[in-house]
Design a protein around this motif. Structure first.
Motif, PDB file in Angstrom:
ATOM      1  N   LEU A 146       7.516  -7.970  15.874  1.00  0.00           N
ATOM      2  CA  LEU A 146       7.924  -7.137  17.179  1.00  0.00           C
ATOM      3  C   LEU A 146       8.847  -7.725  17.854  1.00  0.00           C
ATOM      4  O   LEU A 146      10.116  -7.345  17.905  1.00  0.00           O
ATOM      5  CB  LEU A 146       6.484  -7.203  17.658  1.00  0.00           C
ATOM      6  CG  LEU A 146       5.511  -5.913  17.329  1.00  0.00           C
ATOM      7  CD1 LEU A 146       6.064  -4.515  16.930  1.00  0.00           C
ATOM      8  CD2 LEU A 146       4.858  -6.388  15.930  1.00  0.00           C
ATOM      9  N   HIS A 197       9.347   2.329  23.406  1.00  0.00           N
ATOM     10  CA  HIS A 197       9.234   1.279  24.355  1.00  0.00           C
ATOM     11  C   HIS A 197      10.313   1.428  25.595  1.00  0.00           C
ATOM     12  O   HIS A 197      11.044   2.512  25.323  1.00  0.00           O
ATOM     13  CB  HIS A 197       9.954  -0.086  23.732  1.00  0.00           C
ATOM     14  CG  HIS A 197       8.984  -0.797  22.782  1.00  0.00           C
ATOM     15  ND1 HIS A 197       8.774  -0.525  21.610  1.00  0.00           N
ATOM     16  CD2 HIS A 197       8.058  -1.373  23.122  1.00  0.00           C
ATOM     17  CE1 HIS A 197       8.102  -1.466  21.226  1.00  0.00           C
ATOM     18  NE2 HIS A 197       7.301  -1.852  21.990  1.00  0.00           N
ATOM     19  N   ASN A 221       0.223 -11.876  18.774  1.00  0.00           N
ATOM     20  CA  ASN A 221       1.421 -11.310  17.728  1.00  0.00           C
ATOM     21  C   ASN A 221       2.321 -10.482  18.137  1.00  0.00           C
ATOM     22  O   ASN A 221       3.195  -9.824  17.492  1.00  0.00           O
ATOM     23  CB  ASN A 221       0.737 -10.788  16.349  1.00  0.00           C
ATOM     24  CG  ASN A 221       0.092  -9.469  16.786  1.00  0.00           C
ATOM     25  OD1 ASN A 221       0.167  -8.561  17.672  1.00  0.00           O
ATOM     26  ND2 ASN A 221      -0.742  -8.811  15.792  1.00  0.00           N
ATOM     27  N   THR A 222       2.426 -10.016  19.567  1.00  0.00           N
ATOM     28  CA  THR A 222       3.498  -8.973  19.889  1.00  0.00           C
ATOM     29  C   THR A 222       4.473  -9.307  20.575  1.00  0.00           C
ATOM     30  O   THR A 222       5.633  -8.856  20.442  1.00  0.00           O
ATOM     31  CB  THR A 222       2.380  -8.028  20.833  1.00  0.00           C
ATOM     32  OG1 THR A 222       1.234  -7.723  20.062  1.00  0.00           O
ATOM     33  CG2 THR A 222       3.208  -6.560  21.051  1.00  0.00           C
ATOM     34  N   PRO A 269       3.700 -10.528  13.501  1.00  0.00           N
ATOM     35  CA  PRO A 269       2.282 -10.570  13.079  1.00  0.00           C
ATOM     36  C   PRO A 269       2.368 -10.950  11.628  1.00  0.00           C
ATOM     37  O   PRO A 269       3.041 -10.219  10.754  1.00  0.00           O
ATOM     38  CB  PRO A 269       1.772  -8.997  13.083  1.00  0.00           C
ATOM     39  CG  PRO A 269       2.731  -8.567  13.911  1.00  0.00           C
ATOM     40  CD  PRO A 269       4.161  -9.054  13.620  1.00  0.00           C
ATOM     41  N   MET A 281      -3.665   4.003  24.927  1.00  0.00           N
ATOM     42  CA  MET A 281      -2.777   2.858  24.804  1.00  0.00           C
ATOM     43  C   MET A 281      -1.768   2.837  25.829  1.00  0.00           C
ATOM     44  O   MET A 281      -0.989   4.088  25.915  1.00  0.00           O
ATOM     45  CB  MET A 281      -2.177   2.897  23.352  1.00  0.00           C
ATOM     46  CG  MET A 281      -1.494   1.543  23.283  1.00  0.00           C
ATOM     47  SD  MET A 281      -0.489   1.446  21.817  1.00  0.00           S
ATOM     48  CE  MET A 281      -1.947   0.779  20.567  1.00  0.00           C
ATOM     49  N   LYS A 314      -0.878 -10.408  23.453  1.00  0.00           N
ATOM     50  CA  LYS A 314      -1.428  -9.306  22.680  1.00  0.00           C
ATOM     51  C   LYS A 314      -2.128  -8.436  23.747  1.00  0.00           C
ATOM     52  O   LYS A 314      -2.738  -9.311  24.567  1.00  0.00           O
ATOM     53  CB  LYS A 314      -2.308 -10.042  21.741  1.00  0.00           C
ATOM     54  CG  LYS A 314      -3.305  -8.733  20.864  1.00  0.00           C
ATOM     55  CD  LYS A 314      -2.273  -8.170  19.977  1.00  0.00           C
ATOM     56  CE  LYS A 314      -2.858  -7.240  19.148  1.00  0.00           C
ATOM     57  NZ  LYS A 314      -2.040  -6.727  17.964  1.00  0.00           N
ATOM     58  N   GLU A 315      -1.915  -7.228  23.881  1.00  0.00           N
ATOM     59  CA  GLU A 315      -2.392  -6.555  24.928  1.00  0.00           C
ATOM     60  C   GLU A 315      -3.975  -6.353  24.974  1.00  0.00           C
ATOM     61  O   GLU A 315      -4.375  -5.921  26.071  1.00  0.00           O
ATOM     62  CB  GLU A 315      -1.648  -5.159  25.000  1.00  0.00           C
ATOM     63  CG  GLU A 315      -2.221  -4.285  23.664  1.00  0.00           C
ATOM     64  CD  GLU A 315      -1.210  -3.084  23.539  1.00  0.00           C
ATOM     65  OE1 GLU A 315      -0.027  -3.377  23.608  1.00  0.00           O
ATOM     66  OE2 GLU A 315      -1.880  -1.914  23.307  1.00  0.00           O
ATOM     67  N   HIS A 341       1.365   0.744  26.185  1.00  0.00           N
ATOM     68  CA  HIS A 341       1.795  -0.346  25.235  1.00  0.00           C
ATOM     69  C   HIS A 341       3.052  -1.020  26.158  1.00  0.00           C
ATOM     70  O   HIS A 341       2.878  -2.348  26.337  1.00  0.00           O
ATOM     71  CB  HIS A 341       2.374  -0.095  24.314  1.00  0.00           C
ATOM     72  CG  HIS A 341       3.083  -1.375  23.375  1.00  0.00           C
ATOM     73  ND1 HIS A 341       2.415  -2.323  22.981  1.00  0.00           N
ATOM     74  CD2 HIS A 341       4.328  -1.476  22.967  1.00  0.00           C
ATOM     75  CE1 HIS A 341       3.100  -3.186  22.431  1.00  0.00           C
ATOM     76  NE2 HIS A 341       4.339  -2.832  22.447  1.00  0.00           N
ATOM     77  N   PHE A 399       2.257   5.830  15.326  1.00  0.00           N
ATOM     78  CA  PHE A 399       1.426   4.825  14.467  1.00  0.00           C
ATOM     79  C   PHE A 399       0.815   5.672  13.480  1.00  0.00           C
ATOM     80  O   PHE A 399      -0.586   6.091  13.789  1.00  0.00           O
ATOM     81  CB  PHE A 399       0.462   4.295  15.653  1.00  0.00           C
ATOM     82  CG  PHE A 399       1.149   3.432  16.735  1.00  0.00           C
ATOM     83  CD1 PHE A 399       2.324   3.095  16.398  1.00  0.00           C
ATOM     84  CD2 PHE A 399       0.457   3.314  17.717  1.00  0.00           C
ATOM     85  CE1 PHE A 399       2.952   1.954  17.339  1.00  0.00           C
ATOM     86  CE2 PHE A 399       1.239   2.528  18.800  1.00  0.00           C
ATOM     87  CZ  PHE A 399       2.274   1.882  18.419  1.00  0.00           C
ATOM     88  N   PHE A 419      -0.184  -4.513  12.539  1.00  0.00           N
ATOM     89  CA  PHE A 419      -0.439  -4.965  13.892  1.00  0.00           C
ATOM     90  C   PHE A 419      -1.624  -6.004  13.922  1.00  0.00           C
ATOM     91  O   PHE A 419      -1.809  -6.330  15.099  1.00  0.00           O
ATOM     92  CB  PHE A 419      -0.703  -3.668  14.808  1.00  0.00           C
ATOM     93  CG  PHE A 419       0.608  -2.963  15.284  1.00  0.00           C
ATOM     94  CD1 PHE A 419       1.918  -3.031  14.834  1.00  0.00           C
ATOM     95  CD2 PHE A 419       0.420  -1.938  16.213  1.00  0.00           C
ATOM     96  CE1 PHE A 419       2.848  -2.489  14.813  1.00  0.00           C
ATOM     97  CE2 PHE A 419       1.295  -1.140  16.582  1.00  0.00           C
ATOM     98  CZ  PHE A 419       2.815  -1.396  16.010  1.00  0.00           C
ATOM     99  N   TYR A 467      -8.664  -3.960  13.449  1.00  0.00           N
ATOM    100  CA  TYR A 467      -7.828  -4.004  14.707  1.00  0.00           C
ATOM    101  C   TYR A 467      -8.596  -3.647  15.943  1.00  0.00           C
ATOM    102  O   TYR A 467      -8.945  -2.591  16.043  1.00  0.00           O
ATOM    103  CB  TYR A 467      -6.498  -3.225  14.515  1.00  0.00           C
ATOM    104  CG  TYR A 467      -5.556  -3.111  15.635  1.00  0.00           C
ATOM    105  CD1 TYR A 467      -4.708  -3.858  16.074  1.00  0.00           C
ATOM    106  CD2 TYR A 467      -5.741  -1.976  16.965  1.00  0.00           C
ATOM    107  CE1 TYR A 467      -3.722  -3.760  17.070  1.00  0.00           C
ATOM    108  CE2 TYR A 467      -5.015  -1.786  17.795  1.00  0.00           C
ATOM    109  CZ  TYR A 467      -3.975  -2.817  18.053  1.00  0.00           C
ATOM    110  OH  TYR A 467      -3.188  -2.720  19.174  1.00  0.00           O
TER     111      TYR A 467
HETATM  112  C1  LIG Z   1       4.493  -0.919  19.608  1.00  0.00           C
HETATM  113  C2  LIG Z   1       3.699  -2.116  19.315  1.00  0.00           C
HETATM  114  C3  LIG Z   1       2.354  -2.554  19.062  1.00  0.00           C
HETATM  115  C4  LIG Z   1       1.331  -1.958  19.997  1.00  0.00           C
HETATM  116  C5  LIG Z   1       0.116  -2.518  20.003  1.00  0.00           C
HETATM  117  C6  LIG Z   1      -0.195  -3.708  19.284  1.00  0.00           C
HETATM  118  O1  LIG Z   1      -1.356  -4.325  19.283  1.00  0.00           O
HETATM  119  C7  LIG Z   1       0.934  -4.245  18.516  1.00  0.00           C
HETATM  120  O2  LIG Z   1       0.623  -5.302  17.972  1.00  0.00           O
HETATM  121  C8  LIG Z   1       1.753  -6.079  17.163  1.00  0.00           C
HETATM  122  C9  LIG Z   1       2.229  -3.642  18.728  1.00  0.00           C
END
Ligand SMILES: C=Cc1ccc(O)c(OC)c1
Ligand SMILES: [Fe+2]
Length: 504
Positions: free
Chosen positions: A490, A295, A132-133, A59, A228, A146-147, A230, A319, A73, A115
Motif C-alpha cells: 500500500l 486516496h 499493514n497499511t 500485506p 469506511m 492499520k485503521e 480510509h 473493493f 488487505f 478481515y
Molecule cells: C485502500 C486501502 C485500504 C483500506 C483499508 C485497509 O484495511 C487496507 O489494508 C491494507 C487498505
C-alpha cells in the motif's frame, strides 16, 4: 529465537498457500526478513543529494490464513526500508511483531480469522491490527498503521517492533487512521479514528497532536452510517472525512460474514468540521451521488474561503471482493478512477455538493503531492496511472500476475497549471506501485525533485526501485535491482536523515 521453533507442535493445518489469485504468481507471499547491503544499481546513478530512508509496507501473510479466500488487505505488515546515502542503497525488511504475528508464530498456524471480523478468530485477541497499511514518521516515532487499531511503534534503524503506541496514554480512540497528516507549517500531526468506540460504532474521533507529542483538540462525532473512512483531508481551517460506501453490520459479522458490504443506496458523504475548536454539533455531512472516493491528494482553501479537494473517484466498487447485499461486484478490469476536484463552501447550509470537475480523465490512484505544501494550495500531483498506450504485455503477464490489486503501468506527474500529465512508463512487462515525492532540496520549487517507487518486473519476477527526476521525467534516473519479489504494497514515505537526526 530457536527456542520457540522447538515448542511448535507438528502441523495439523496445511502449510501451503491456496491457489487463489491473491496468493499466486507475483502475489505469492514474500515472507522474507533480512537485509542486503549495496543493492545493485542496474541503470543510471542514485543522486548523491539523497540522504534518507524510503519506508514502505505490504500485506504479506506470514502463514497460510485461516480463511482460504482471505483478502489481500488482511496480510501481515512486512516493512521494507531502503536506506539511501552517498549514491548507495541498502535494504532491510522485517515483519511488524503484532499480537497476531507473535501468537501465530508461536502456534505455527493462523489463529486470526477474516478481515476485521473477530467472530471468526480461533482465540481472543486484544489487538487485531495487521499493521499493514502505512508507515509514517512523527516526533521520533515510526508508526506502522492499520485503521482498526492503534499504531505499532517501530525502530527506524533496526525495524524492530517497540510496541503498540497509545501516545503515552493520550490516544482517545480505539482506532487510528492509516493516513494521518503532518501540517508542514505548524508541525501538527492531524489524526482521527472511525468505529472509534469499537466494531460497528458510528463514532468518529478527531484529534490533533502538537509537534512535541501533546494532544490538542479532540472532537467526537457521530456519522450518519457506519462506513469506511480510509483517508481524509486537512486544510488550514477545515477537516474533511470522505466516506467510502462500504458499510458495516455487526449481525452479519456475528454470522461469520464480512465486515464490509458495498452499499449503492447511500450517498458519497463528506463530513466537514472546523479544524480548530469544533464541537460535535458543528459537523456537516455533505452529500454527492453514490461513488467510491480514492486516496486524498490534498485539500486547501481558495481566495473565497471555499474548499478545494482533489481525489480520484469512480462510480464503481473498487473493493470488488466486498460485494453488495446481492453478491454483485464489478468486473475488476472495468474499474477506473478519474482524478477529480470538488470545490465547495463549507459554510453552506445546502448539503448537496456541487458536481466535481474532472482534472484528469485517465485511470489513476495512489495520488501524492509535494508534502511541503500539504493543507495549502498545490500545483503538482504525482500518481500511479494506467496508460493503455504503453502496450503492457497482458497475455504473458496474466498467468504470473496473481490478482486482487489494481494494475497501474506508469508514474504520472500532473501539472495543475497546464492540466497536462507527464508519464514515466518502465516497460511492457512492468507495473508500478505507489510513487513518493522527494524535494530536490528544502528550498526547491514545489514539485522539483524525484519520484521513487517499487516496480514489479514480470519478466524477472522480481522487484526494482526506480528513481525518476521530475526535470527529466521520460527516463529513469536510477534503477535499483532487488534479487527478491516484493508483492503489491500500500503506502510508503520518505524520511530524510535530517529529520531522524533532529528528533534523535
Ligand atoms: C485502500 C486501502 C485500504 C483500506 C483499508 C485497509 O484495511 C487496507 O489494508 C491494507 C487498505
Ligand atoms: Fe490508503
Amino acid at each position: 529465537m530457536s527456542g520457540h521453533f522447538r515448542s511448535q507442535p507438528p502441523p495439523t493445518e496445511s502449510q501451503a498457500f491456496s491457489k487463489r489469485p491473491q496468493f499466486s504468481g507475483f502475489m505469492k507471499p514474500c515472507r522474507f526478513e533480512g537485509e542486503m547491503q549495496n543493492l545493485e544499481v542496474i541503470k543510471g546513478k542514485i543522486p548523491v543529494e539523497l540522504d534518507g530512508t524510503f519506508y514502505r509496507v505490504m500485506p504479506d501473510p506470514h502463514l497460510p490464513p485461516r480463511i482460504e479466500n482471505d483478502a489481500w488487505f488482511n496480510g501481515d505488515g512486512n516493512i521494507g526500508a531502503f536506506r539511501i546515502k552517498n549514491g548507495r542503497c541498502h535494504f532491510k525488511q522485517r515483519y511488524v511483531r503484532t499480537e497476531k504475528l507473535v501468537r501465530e508464530r508461536e502456534a505455527g498456524c493462523a489463529l486470526m480469522g477474516g478481515y476485521r471480523n473477530k467472530y471468526t478468530d480461533a482465540v481472543a485477541f486484544k489487538i487485531r491490527s495487521t499493521a499493514n497499511t502505512n508507515i509514517v514518521y512523527f516526533n521520533g516515532r515510526l508508526l506502522a498503521c492499520k485503521e482498526d487499531s492503534p499504531p505499532y511503534a517501530i525502530d527506524p534503524e533496526t525495524l524492530e517492533t517497540i510496541g503498540l503506541d497509545d501516545f503515552d496514554g493520550q490516544l482517545p480512540s480505539l482506532t487510528f487512521t492509516a493516513h494521518p497528516k503532518l501540517d508542514p507549517t505548524t508541525g501538527e500531526f492531524i489524526c482521527f479514528g472511525y468505529e472509534a468506540k469499537g466494531d460497528g460504532t458510528p463514532d468518529v474521533c478527531y484529534f490533533s497532536i502538537a509537534p512535541d507529542g501533546n494532544f490538542q483538540d479532540t472532537v467526537w462525532l457521530v456519522a450518519p452510517v457506519v462506513a469506511m473512512i480510509h483517508d481524509f483531508a486537512v486544510t488550514e481551517n477545515w477537516i474533511l472525512f470522505p466516506m467510502i460506501p462500504q458499510t458495516c453490520d455487526i449481525d452479519r459479522m456475528k454470522a461469520g460474514g464480512e465486515h464490509w458490504q458495498w452499499n449503492p443506496d447511500i450517498p458519497f458523504y463528506i463530513g466537514v468540521i472546523p479544524r480548530h475548536g469544533a464541537k460535535s454539533s458543528d459537523v456537516k455531512w455533505f452529500r454527492a451521488p453514490n461513488a467510491f472516493p480514492g486516496h486524498t491528494a490534498n485539500a486547501y482553501e481558495n481566495a473565497d474561503g471555499n474548499i478545494v479537494f482533489d481525489l480520484p473517484i469512480t462510480p464503481k466498487n473498487v473493493f470488488f471482493w466486498w460485494p453488495d447485499k446481492d453478491g454483485n461486484a464489478p468486473d475488476p478490469e472495468s474499474i477506473a478512477s478519474d482524478f477529480m476536484r470538488f470545490t465547495f463552501d463549507p459554510r453552506s447550509s445546502d448539503l448537496d455538493l456541487p458536481k466535481p470537475e474532472i482534472l484528469l480523465g485517465e485511470d489513476c490512484e495512489f495520488v501524492r503531492i509535494d508534502d511541503r505544501v500539504a493543507t495549502r494550495p498545490h500545483s503538482h500531483t504525482f500518481l500511479a496511472i494506467m496508460d493503455p498506450k504503453v502496450g503492457t504485455n497482458w497475455p504473458v503477464m496474466a498467468p504470473v500476475m496473481g490478482g486482487g490489486h489494481p494494475p497501474y503501468n506508469s508514474f504520472g506527474h500532473f501539472d495543475h497549471q497546464t492540466k497536462k500529465v507527464q508519464k514515466y512508463s518502465p516497460g511492457t512487462m512492468h507495473l508500478v506501485q505507489e510513487p513518493i515525492f522527494i524535494p530536490r532540496s528544502q528550498d526547491a520549487p514545489e514539485g522539483d525533485g524525484w519520484l521513487m517507487g517499487l516496480i514489479n518486473n514480470y519478466a524477472t519476477m522480481s522487484s526494482e526501485l526506480h528513481i525518476v527526476d521530475t526535470a527529466d521525467f521520460q527516463k529513469p534516473c536510477a534503477i535499483i535491482n532487488l534479487p527478491i519479489r516484493l508483492r503489491a504494497g500500500l503506502h510508503g514515505n520518505w524520511v530524510d536523515a535530517q529529520d531522524i537526526a533532529l528528533s534523535a
